[in-house]
Design an enzyme around this catalytic site. Structure first.
Site, PDB file in Angstrom:
ATOM      1  N   ARG A  29       0.837  -1.201   0.000  1.00  0.00           N
ATOM      2  CA  ARG A  29       0.000   0.000   0.000  1.00  0.00           C
ATOM      3  C   ARG A  29       0.874   1.255   0.000  1.00  0.00           C
ATOM      4  O   ARG A  29       1.887   1.309   0.716  1.00  0.00           O
ATOM      5  CB  ARG A  29      -0.935  -0.005   1.212  1.00  0.00           C
ATOM      6  CG  ARG A  29      -1.943  -1.117   1.124  1.00  0.00           C
ATOM      7  CD  ARG A  29      -3.035  -1.026   2.168  1.00  0.00           C
ATOM      8  NE  ARG A  29      -3.711  -2.318   2.260  1.00  0.00           N
ATOM      9  CZ  ARG A  29      -4.621  -2.762   1.406  1.00  0.00           C
ATOM     10  NH1 ARG A  29      -5.025  -1.986   0.402  1.00  0.00           N
ATOM     11  NH2 ARG A  29      -5.161  -3.958   1.544  1.00  0.00           N
ATOM     12  N   ASP A  30       0.447   2.239  -0.803  1.00  0.00           N
ATOM     13  CA  ASP A  30       1.161   3.513  -0.852  1.00  0.00           C
ATOM     14  C   ASP A  30       1.052   4.191   0.505  1.00  0.00           C
ATOM     15  O   ASP A  30       0.001   4.193   1.141  1.00  0.00           O
ATOM     16  CB  ASP A  30       0.568   4.403  -1.953  1.00  0.00           C
ATOM     17  CG  ASP A  30       1.476   5.553  -2.321  1.00  0.00           C
ATOM     18  OD1 ASP A  30       1.994   5.567  -3.449  1.00  0.00           O
ATOM     19  OD2 ASP A  30       1.669   6.455  -1.470  1.00  0.00           O
ATOM     20  N   ILE A  31       2.151   4.776   0.948  1.00  0.00           N
ATOM     21  CA  ILE A  31       2.212   5.418   2.269  1.00  0.00           C
ATOM     22  C   ILE A  31       1.354   6.688   2.306  1.00  0.00           C
ATOM     23  O   ILE A  31       0.943   7.142   3.378  1.00  0.00           O
ATOM     24  CB  ILE A  31       3.683   5.714   2.635  1.00  0.00           C
ATOM     25  CG1 ILE A  31       3.875   5.796   4.122  1.00  0.00           C
ATOM     26  CG2 ILE A  31       4.219   6.948   1.937  1.00  0.00           C
ATOM     27  CD1 ILE A  31       5.330   5.694   4.556  1.00  0.00           C
ATOM     28  N   ASN A  87       4.545   6.503 -13.661  1.00  0.00           N
ATOM     29  CA  ASN A  87       5.164   7.806 -13.887  1.00  0.00           C
ATOM     30  C   ASN A  87       6.611   7.622 -14.332  1.00  0.00           C
ATOM     31  O   ASN A  87       7.295   6.721 -13.846  1.00  0.00           O
ATOM     32  CB  ASN A  87       5.136   8.641 -12.599  1.00  0.00           C
ATOM     33  CG  ASN A  87       3.722   8.973 -12.160  1.00  0.00           C
ATOM     34  OD1 ASN A  87       2.850   9.214 -12.992  1.00  0.00           O
ATOM     35  ND2 ASN A  87       3.482   8.982 -10.857  1.00  0.00           N
ATOM     36  N   VAL A  96      10.289   8.075  -7.001  1.00  0.00           N
ATOM     37  CA  VAL A  96      11.092   6.919  -6.572  1.00  0.00           C
ATOM     38  C   VAL A  96      11.581   6.196  -7.834  1.00  0.00           C
ATOM     39  O   VAL A  96      10.754   5.751  -8.656  1.00  0.00           O
ATOM     40  CB  VAL A  96      10.274   5.966  -5.681  1.00  0.00           C
ATOM     41  CG1 VAL A  96      11.134   4.766  -5.274  1.00  0.00           C
ATOM     42  CG2 VAL A  96       9.759   6.692  -4.436  1.00  0.00           C
ATOM     43  N   HIS A 100       7.522   1.278 -10.862  1.00  0.00           N
ATOM     44  CA  HIS A 100       6.321   0.904 -10.106  1.00  0.00           C
ATOM     45  C   HIS A 100       5.066   1.309 -10.860  1.00  0.00           C
ATOM     46  O   HIS A 100       5.036   2.305 -11.574  1.00  0.00           O
ATOM     47  CB  HIS A 100       6.328   1.518  -8.705  1.00  0.00           C
ATOM     48  CG  HIS A 100       6.534   2.995  -8.682  1.00  0.00           C
ATOM     49  ND1 HIS A 100       7.779   3.568  -8.794  1.00  0.00           N
ATOM     50  CD2 HIS A 100       5.666   4.017  -8.546  1.00  0.00           C
ATOM     51  CE1 HIS A 100       7.667   4.882  -8.735  1.00  0.00           C
ATOM     52  NE2 HIS A 100       6.389   5.190  -8.602  1.00  0.00           N
ATOM     53  N   HIS A 102       1.179   2.277 -10.155  1.00  0.00           N
ATOM     54  CA  HIS A 102       0.181   2.670  -9.148  1.00  0.00           C
ATOM     55  C   HIS A 102      -1.144   2.013  -9.525  1.00  0.00           C
ATOM     56  O   HIS A 102      -1.611   2.171 -10.657  1.00  0.00           O
ATOM     57  CB  HIS A 102      -0.042   4.180  -9.158  1.00  0.00           C
ATOM     58  CG  HIS A 102       1.120   5.019  -8.745  1.00  0.00           C
ATOM     59  ND1 HIS A 102       1.204   5.618  -7.514  1.00  0.00           N
ATOM     60  CD2 HIS A 102       2.246   5.371  -9.408  1.00  0.00           C
ATOM     61  CE1 HIS A 102       2.324   6.316  -7.438  1.00  0.00           C
ATOM     62  NE2 HIS A 102       2.978   6.189  -8.570  1.00  0.00           N
TER      63      HIS A 102
HETATM   64  P1  AMP Z   1       6.024   8.214  -8.052  1.00  0.00           P
HETATM   65  O1  AMP Z   1       5.739   9.676  -7.900  1.00  0.00           O
HETATM   66  O2  AMP Z   1       5.298   7.603  -9.208  1.00  0.00           O
HETATM   67  O3  AMP Z   1       7.506   7.934  -8.055  1.00  0.00           O
HETATM   68  O4  AMP Z   1       5.378   7.529  -6.782  1.00  0.00           O
HETATM   69  C1  AMP Z   1       6.098   7.164  -5.642  1.00  0.00           C
HETATM   70  C2  AMP Z   1       5.085   6.758  -4.611  1.00  0.00           C
HETATM   71  O5  AMP Z   1       5.753   6.077  -3.568  1.00  0.00           O
HETATM   72  C3  AMP Z   1       4.322   7.924  -3.973  1.00  0.00           C
HETATM   73  O6  AMP Z   1       2.930   7.753  -4.220  1.00  0.00           O
HETATM   74  C4  AMP Z   1       4.665   7.801  -2.487  1.00  0.00           C
HETATM   75  O7  AMP Z   1       3.581   8.129  -1.649  1.00  0.00           O
HETATM   76  C5  AMP Z   1       5.069   6.338  -2.374  1.00  0.00           C
HETATM   77  N1  AMP Z   1       5.969   6.010  -1.281  1.00  0.00           N
HETATM   78  C6  AMP Z   1       7.106   6.644  -0.940  1.00  0.00           C
HETATM   79  N2  AMP Z   1       7.695   6.034   0.097  1.00  0.00           N
HETATM   80  C7  AMP Z   1       6.913   4.978   0.420  1.00  0.00           C
HETATM   81  C8  AMP Z   1       6.979   3.942   1.400  1.00  0.00           C
HETATM   82  N3  AMP Z   1       7.981   3.874   2.272  1.00  0.00           N
HETATM   83  N4  AMP Z   1       5.991   3.025   1.430  1.00  0.00           N
HETATM   84  C9  AMP Z   1       4.968   3.075   0.554  1.00  0.00           C
HETATM   85  N5  AMP Z   1       4.852   4.018  -0.402  1.00  0.00           N
HETATM   86  C10 AMP Z   1       5.809   4.956  -0.466  1.00  0.00           C
END
Ligand code: AMP
Length: 115
Positions: A29-31, A87, A96, A100, A102
């Site tokens: 799950r996204d944080i 993205n 990140v 990934h 979403h």
């Molecule tokens: P992006 O902008 O596509 O790189 O999305 C990165 C996603 O990672 C964002 O939606 C963040 O909320 C999520 N995220 C960052 N750190 C964590 C974590 N430790 N656990 C879960 N999700 C995370």
């Protein structure tokens, strides 16, 4: 490739709410969820961005999509629908640099906008 927080999640060095795992794919799950269901589906293999996917990794990316499909079913959002987003780099607002997908759903989403 520089290690990211997602590598730490794969290696269990950082906690995450894991909803799916197999030998090649992990999902958690996204944080900072943007909807009632917001799950990130990642390959265990370190691939930085969509630009870095090689043709021989097409099956792996397909497995990410199939994992998302299964999670959507398990979360009960498959019939109403959901969005899959990947993205890439600065203009795509990638934060990140570990590939990934979403999986976002659980409510009516707004139409996708250009900006
Ligand atoms: P992006 O902008 O596509 O790189 O999305 C990165 C996603 O990672 C964002 O939606 C963040 O909320 C999520 N995220 C960052 N750190 C964590 C974590 N430790 N656990 C879960 N999700 C995370």
């Amino acid at each position: 490739m520089t290690e990211t927080i997602f590598s730490k999640i794969i290696n269990r060095e950082l906690p995450a709410d894991i909803v799916y795992e197999d030998d090649q794919v992990l999902a958690f799950r996204d944080i900072s969820p943007q909807a009632p269901v917001h799950v990130l589906v990642i390959p265990k293999l370190e691939i930085a961005t969509a630009n870095d996917i090689r043709p021989d990794q097409a099956e792996l990316v397909g497995k990410m999509v199939l994992a998302a499909q299964k999670i959507a079913l398990d979360e009960g959002i498959a019939e109403d629908g959901y969005r899959l987003v990947m993205n890439c780099n600065r203009h795509g607002c990638q934060e990140v640099f570990h590939l990934h997908l979403h999986l976002i759903g659980g409510r009516q989403l707004r139409g996708i906008s250009a900006g």
